[in-house]
Scaffold this motif. Structure first.
Motif, short mmCIF file in Angstrom:
data_model
loop_
_atom_site.label_atom_id
_atom_site.label_comp_id
_atom_site.label_asym_id
_atom_site.label_seq_id
_atom_site.Cartn_x
_atom_site.Cartn_y
_atom_site.Cartn_z
N ASN A 36 0.82 -1.21 0.00
CA ASN A 36 0.00 0.00 0.00
C ASN A 36 0.85 1.26 0.00
O ASN A 36 0.36 2.34 0.35
N ASP A 37 2.14 1.12 -0.39
CA ASP A 37 3.06 2.24 -0.50
C ASP A 37 3.19 3.04 0.80
O ASP A 37 3.17 4.26 0.80
N ILE A 38 3.30 2.32 1.89
CA ILE A 38 3.52 2.94 3.20
C ILE A 38 4.86 2.46 3.71
O ILE A 38 5.14 1.26 3.73
N ILE A 39 5.69 3.40 4.10
CA ILE A 39 7.01 3.07 4.63
C ILE A 39 6.89 2.97 6.15
O ILE A 39 6.55 3.95 6.81
N LYS A 119 2.89 1.79 12.74
CA LYS A 119 3.21 3.17 12.41
C LYS A 119 4.06 3.25 11.15
O LYS A 119 4.99 2.48 10.97
N GLY A 120 3.69 4.19 10.28
CA GLY A 120 4.43 4.40 9.04
C GLY A 120 3.95 5.67 8.37
O GLY A 120 3.07 6.36 8.88
N GLN A 121 4.54 5.96 7.20
CA GLN A 121 4.11 7.13 6.44
C GLN A 121 4.03 6.78 4.97
O GLN A 121 4.69 5.87 4.49
N LYS A 122 3.19 7.51 4.26
CA LYS A 122 3.01 7.30 2.83
C LYS A 122 4.32 7.57 2.11
O LYS A 122 5.00 8.55 2.41
N ASP A 123 4.66 6.73 1.16
CA ASP A 123 5.89 6.89 0.38
C ASP A 123 5.73 8.09 -0.55
O ASP A 123 4.87 8.07 -1.43
N PRO A 124 6.54 9.14 -0.39
CA PRO A 124 6.39 10.32 -1.26
C PRO A 124 6.80 10.03 -2.71
O PRO A 124 6.38 10.73 -3.61
N ASN A 125 7.59 9.01 -2.94
CA ASN A 125 8.05 8.67 -4.29
C ASN A 125 7.17 7.61 -4.94
O ASN A 125 7.54 7.05 -5.96
N ASP A 129 0.35 6.96 -6.54
CA ASP A 129 -0.38 8.01 -5.82
C ASP A 129 -1.59 8.42 -6.64
O ASP A 129 -1.46 8.99 -7.71
N LYS A 130 -2.76 8.16 -6.12
CA LYS A 130 -3.99 8.39 -6.86
C LYS A 130 -4.31 9.89 -7.03
O LYS A 130 -5.01 10.27 -7.93
N SER A 131 -3.76 10.73 -6.15
CA SER A 131 -4.06 12.16 -6.26
C SER A 131 -3.34 12.77 -7.48
O SER A 131 -3.77 13.79 -7.98
#
Length: 137
Positions: A36-39, A119-125, A129-131
């Motif tokens: 899900n592209d979460i780091i 805990k993690g964060q969305k991968d900015p790269n 990314d649907k947006s």
């Protein structure tokens, strides 16, 4: 008195089962994050808590087959048949990994779980990314 090479002392088996289930759950959680592209954060693996572990019921034991004679209805000449309704056994849910292992879970069997404190964060790269997909036309 020692143990044969390749054998597992019986008093250690539950500990190994718990470790196995815990490791599989943590790896599955981290893999889901990656898909899900979460780091995950560096400490995420050790902070994950596994709860509500569900395991399938043990497989039904096969019963010995008894020879059955078909009963004929004398008046109609029809053969009566038994109606068999198969009941799908429900999975048992336990508070944690220890409860599931104590109930008889073994490596290789299915199980489901709830992972909390992940805990993690969305991968900015991320290329998924649907947006961004709708922009720039």
């Amino acid at each position: 008195q020692g143990y044969r090479a390749g054998s597992l002392p019986p008093q250690l088996e539950p500990t190994y089962r718990e470790f196995t289930m815990d490791e599989v759950a943590r790896e599955a959680t981290l893999e889901a994050l990656q898909q899900n592209d979460i780091i995950p954060f560096e400490s995420a693996r050790s902070e994950i808590t596994i709860e509500n572990v569900s395991v399938p019921p043990p497989p039904p034991r096969k019963k010995k087959k008894k020879s059955r004679k078909k009963l004929k209805n004398q008046a109609d000449g029809e053969v009566s048949a038994e109606v068999v309704v198969e009941v799908v056994p429900e999975w048992k849910t336990y508070k944690d990994v220890s409860g599931a292992v104590a109930a008889g879970w073994k490596p290789g069997q299915s199980f489901s779980f709830v992972a909390k404190n992940v805990k993690g964060q969305k991968d900015p790269n991320s290329k998924n990314d649907k947006s961004i997909l709708g922009e720039g036309n």
